[in-house]
Write a protein that holds these residues in place. Sequence first.
Motif, short mmCIF file in Angstrom:
data_model
loop_
_atom_site.label_atom_id
_atom_site.label_comp_id
_atom_site.label_asym_id
_atom_site.label_seq_id
_atom_site.Cartn_x
_atom_site.Cartn_y
_atom_site.Cartn_z
N SER A 175 13.74 13.13 -2.37
CA SER A 175 14.25 12.86 -1.02
C SER A 175 13.11 12.87 -0.02
CB SER A 175 15.30 13.91 -0.64
OG SER A 175 16.39 13.83 -1.52
N ARG A 176 12.16 13.85 -0.19
CA ARG A 176 11.06 13.92 0.75
C ARG A 176 10.18 12.68 0.68
NH1 ARG A 176 8.99 17.98 -1.22
NH2 ARG A 176 7.15 17.06 -2.21
N LEU A 177 9.90 12.26 -0.54
CA LEU A 177 9.10 11.05 -0.70
C LEU A 177 9.83 9.82 -0.19
CD1 LEU A 177 7.56 11.77 -4.23
CD2 LEU A 177 6.39 11.88 -2.03
N GLY A 178 11.15 9.79 -0.45
CA GLY A 178 11.93 8.63 0.04
C GLY A 178 11.91 8.54 1.55
N GLU A 179 11.95 9.74 2.25
CA GLU A 179 11.91 9.72 3.70
C GLU A 179 10.60 9.14 4.19
OE1 GLU A 179 14.20 10.28 5.81
OE2 GLU A 179 15.73 11.04 4.43
N ARG A 180 9.50 9.48 3.48
CA ARG A 180 8.21 8.95 3.88
C ARG A 180 8.21 7.41 3.76
NH1 ARG A 180 3.43 12.08 0.99
NH2 ARG A 180 2.30 10.56 2.30
N PRO A 208 7.32 0.43 8.35
CA PRO A 208 7.89 -0.52 9.34
C PRO A 208 8.99 -1.40 8.70
CG PRO A 208 5.49 -0.52 9.44
CD PRO A 208 5.83 0.28 8.23
N HIS A 209 10.11 -1.50 9.43
CA HIS A 209 11.20 -2.45 9.14
C HIS A 209 11.95 -2.13 7.86
CE1 HIS A 209 9.17 -4.56 12.29
NE2 HIS A 209 8.15 -4.99 11.52
N VAL A 210 11.75 -0.94 7.18
CA VAL A 210 12.48 -0.60 5.96
C VAL A 210 13.85 -0.11 6.37
CG1 VAL A 210 12.55 0.84 3.92
CG2 VAL A 210 10.38 -0.12 4.70
N GLU A 211 14.90 -0.67 5.81
CA GLU A 211 16.28 -0.33 6.17
C GLU A 211 16.93 0.55 5.11
OE1 GLU A 211 17.93 -1.06 8.93
OE2 GLU A 211 16.16 -2.06 9.80
N SER A 212 16.63 0.39 3.83
CA SER A 212 17.27 1.18 2.76
C SER A 212 16.31 1.31 1.59
CB SER A 212 18.57 0.51 2.30
OG SER A 212 18.30 -0.76 1.75
N LEU A 213 16.64 2.30 0.71
CA LEU A 213 15.74 2.61 -0.42
C LEU A 213 16.61 3.04 -1.56
CD1 LEU A 213 12.47 4.66 -0.44
CD2 LEU A 213 14.40 5.49 -1.77
N SER A 214 16.21 2.74 -2.79
CA SER A 214 16.92 3.19 -4.00
C SER A 214 15.91 3.39 -5.11
CB SER A 214 17.97 2.17 -4.42
OG SER A 214 17.34 0.96 -4.82
N VAL A 215 16.20 4.41 -5.97
CA VAL A 215 15.35 4.73 -7.12
C VAL A 215 16.24 4.71 -8.35
CG1 VAL A 215 13.84 6.42 -8.20
CG2 VAL A 215 13.75 6.10 -5.74
N GLN A 236 0.83 -1.21 0.00
CA GLN A 236 0.00 0.00 0.00
C GLN A 236 0.86 1.26 0.00
OE1 GLN A 236 -2.70 -0.23 3.31
NE2 GLN A 236 -3.92 -1.92 2.38
N GLY A 237 1.94 1.26 0.80
CA GLY A 237 2.79 2.45 0.87
C GLY A 237 3.43 2.78 -0.45
N THR A 238 3.97 1.81 -1.16
CA THR A 238 4.63 2.05 -2.46
C THR A 238 3.59 2.40 -3.52
OG1 THR A 238 4.57 -0.32 -2.89
CG2 THR A 238 6.59 0.56 -1.94
N ARG A 239 2.37 1.81 -3.39
CA ARG A 239 1.36 2.09 -4.41
C ARG A 239 0.87 3.54 -4.29
NH1 ARG A 239 -1.58 -1.90 -3.43
NH2 ARG A 239 -3.14 -0.89 -2.07
N LEU A 240 0.80 4.04 -3.07
CA LEU A 240 0.35 5.43 -2.88
C LEU A 240 1.40 6.44 -3.32
CD1 LEU A 240 -1.43 5.15 0.60
CD2 LEU A 240 -2.52 5.38 -1.64
N LEU A 241 2.67 6.18 -3.07
CA LEU A 241 3.73 7.16 -3.35
C LEU A 241 4.39 6.96 -4.70
CD1 LEU A 241 5.45 7.36 0.14
CD2 LEU A 241 3.76 8.91 -0.83
N ALA A 242 4.08 5.87 -5.41
CA ALA A 242 4.74 5.59 -6.68
C ALA A 242 4.45 6.67 -7.72
CB ALA A 242 4.32 4.21 -7.20
N PRO A 243 3.17 7.21 -7.88
CA PRO A 243 2.95 8.24 -8.91
C PRO A 243 3.76 9.51 -8.60
CG PRO A 243 0.89 7.21 -8.30
CD PRO A 243 1.86 6.73 -7.34
N SER A 244 3.80 9.87 -7.30
CA SER A 244 4.54 11.09 -6.93
C SER A 244 6.02 10.91 -7.21
CB SER A 244 4.32 11.41 -5.45
OG SER A 244 2.95 11.61 -5.17
#
Length: 909
Positions: free
Chosen positions: A66-71, A76-83, A44-52
């Motif tokens: 960066s702002r969206l990545g921080e969100r 819960p339990h997310v350790e890292s992110l990459s685009v 749900q989290g990725t589906r909501l923020l994916a268009p932005s």
Amino acid sequence: MFLKTRLMLSILGLPLMLLTLLAGVAVVLEDRQDRAALRETLSQGTRLLAPSLGEALAAGDERALSRLGERLMALPHVESLSVQDGHGELRLTLGQLGKPPTPPRDAAPQLLEQGLVWRWQTPLPSPGTATAWLTLDVDTTPLLLSRYRLMASAGLVLMLAGLLLLLVGFAVTRRVTQPLEDAGRALERLAFGMVPARLAPPASPELGSLTRRVNDLADHLAASRDDLQAQIEQATNELQESMETIEVQNIELDMAHRRAVEANRVKSEFLANMSHEIRTPLNGIVGFCRLLGRSRLEPRQREWLDHVQRACDNLLMLVNDVLDFSKLEAGRVELETLPLDMVALVDEVLGLQAPLAQHKHLRLLGLVFDDVPADLKGDPLRIRQVITNLVNNAVKFTDRGEVIVRVMLEEAETDRVLLRIGVSDTGMGLSEEACRRLFQAFHQTDISHSREFGGTGLGLAISRQLVEQMGGEVSVESVPGEGSTFSFTLPLEGNAEAERLPELRLQGDTVALDESHLPTRRALEHLMRRWDARVVTATQAAAEPGVALAVVALDAEDLEAASLDVWRRRLEQLACPALLLVNAGLPDLPALPLPHGGEILTKPVARATLVQAMRRHLAHTPQALPAPGSPRAPASMARLLVVDDTESNRLLMRELLSDVGVAVTLAASGSQALTLARQQRFDLVLMDIRMAGMDGLETTRALRRLGGEWRRVPIIAVTAHVQSEQRRTLLESGLDDVLIKPLEPQRLVRLLEETLGLTMPSRLTAEATTMQDDGRQNAGQELAVVDLEIGTRLAGGREALARELLERLADSLPESERAIRDAVERHDGEALLDALHALNGACRYCGTPRLGLLAETLETRLRSRGRESVVALLPELYAAMAELRRWQADQPSSTTKAMASASSSESER
């Protein structure tokens, strides 16, 4: 499984198992629910923020990214992110990214589970054809910890439940099993004979019934015990009375046993003493018979003397059997370990039994198989005694047919072999009952056999005990009316891999063999082929060119007049030497001419005798293959060593051997003989036994220790006095035979023929026979001081030599008398025996019947009864010495005697 255990398992185990199963199911379901919730949160989290994220990525707005990545990192339990943009370049990275993400092939969200780390990848909308990707790395360790906490809580609940169930189970099992345990202890006490306390009835009706029955059993057993105690007391009183009776009987039995042991000891001692006491006068009787045989007797008197001699020999053999049996019973028989040759031993035994077998026209045959080693070690005297007894019994109880001795190898180890020796005959046979009683002492199969065949029934008992003492076993197989086979096993020291070498190498010579007895023919044929000979039959020999030798066997029916004429014609037709093997004794040998050479041999023929005969009569000398060591010299070059410390004896031996064609070397002592043995080789040694310094036994042992061919050179003891036990000791000490002085010429001729294979000149044989016949002529009955006729006979027919020996004896009498008197004065029995033995030996070759009889008597008494028994006869001995010296004084002067001696010697030449 115990009842208590089953109750505890049913109360504690089953509920715990159900609770554990429920707790496990709850933990699994809770874990699955947490994992599904995490997936749903990520999706749900990725589906909501994916268009932005897609718009910010297309616009290149780094701050918005960066702002969206921080969100997203706040999930819960997310350790890292990459685009990643459509070209695969990282546009945004937050946290500690592990391995760079790889865009999936399908443009759809995807979750990759890699252990505790999940990777969530979802596509981002982008203006171009290439797809941009959002990658989240999720750490699921909190999920694992949550599961562990849940499991720990479930375990704690289970422990509490188990403790509660344990208390409940213990109470229940205690209530159920306590009455059973009480009943068990009561039964245990009853089993040990003790009366237990009465059991209290429990509340449970089932257990109450059990308790009542146990109490009833205890009451019944108590009553039974009282009855049993009364019976035991009664039986004890009766047993005590019986024990007192048995104790008295045991004391009587022990006393009887001691008396029996003492009686057995006295019996054995009595047998040994009586055997010795009987043998002592017997040896004296035998000695006197021999001395009497040296005098002139009428033919009838000599016949009576021969009967006396045979009766003495039979009685001496009986005494020796009794003595051997008593020694075996007492365990005093000691076995020797000496070198032995089974071929020579079997041939010797058969040769001794040949006269009786020839008289009954039986065929004797010895078969020693080729795999039996030549060099063995054991007790030859005892082995010979056993085989002799078995062969003697076989010949005694066989009226027609054959007696065969077989020696074969049964087992072989590294340094030990097991032989099986069998003696088979075609006699009367034995029943099964007789076979079972056969080896009992003083027992024969039929009570009439002792009268018909003689014997005491000790031979087989002695043989069995000797074989068992040597480590073997005796067995017998017999069929009544067909014959018997006695066999025994014999463990000996020896190397089974050392093959027996052929005695001859005949190099393909053709030998014609004519033998009607099938086993003997097969044995001779095998032996000839082993010697590389070509064997043909007598029928084939007539048409066979180049036959080198004919071996012909004659049986009893061939010795009749008509058959002898046929054989004369057949022998004349032969174009080669012939060896006639006749199954008869020397007096019955046929006078068959041998036109092409050869000789007549008596059966059974020893292998060594056959070898020597074939060497003599083949056209060329066969190549001999002896045992290891230097080859024996030909007969024409035989060398004899005579060892004697008496000069007259050495002189006589040299004269007797002067016409034989052998080289004689004289040695006056054992040390001199040992020195000569180191310097040169001899084929035969004649050894005096009682000598000063090294005696004959010490000299023999020293010669044997030289090794090499001296281990096989025949050494013959020549002594003036020997008893049966002493003869056995001499043979066990390494001597090959024992000859009694005086050594008669015919005995010496036979010794040289048997030992060295020499063919004596016909003149010597005729002289020996003539002298033997002349000694049986009639003469006066009183023993003379000097009898030149006897002396001449003992000197081989040489009167001059007889006179010279008499003169030497007379010259030595003063010294002999002085030695005897000194020994008597010093009470030195050994010195007295030496002096009497020397005098007896010197008289053996001289014609002095009276002095010789006295010396023989004194030596025999001294050996058997001691010094005191000879003192009374010494004056008579001194008188006989004086008479001989007076006879010497009455003879012509020394010059006349020397001229007479020279003239006599010249006439003899």
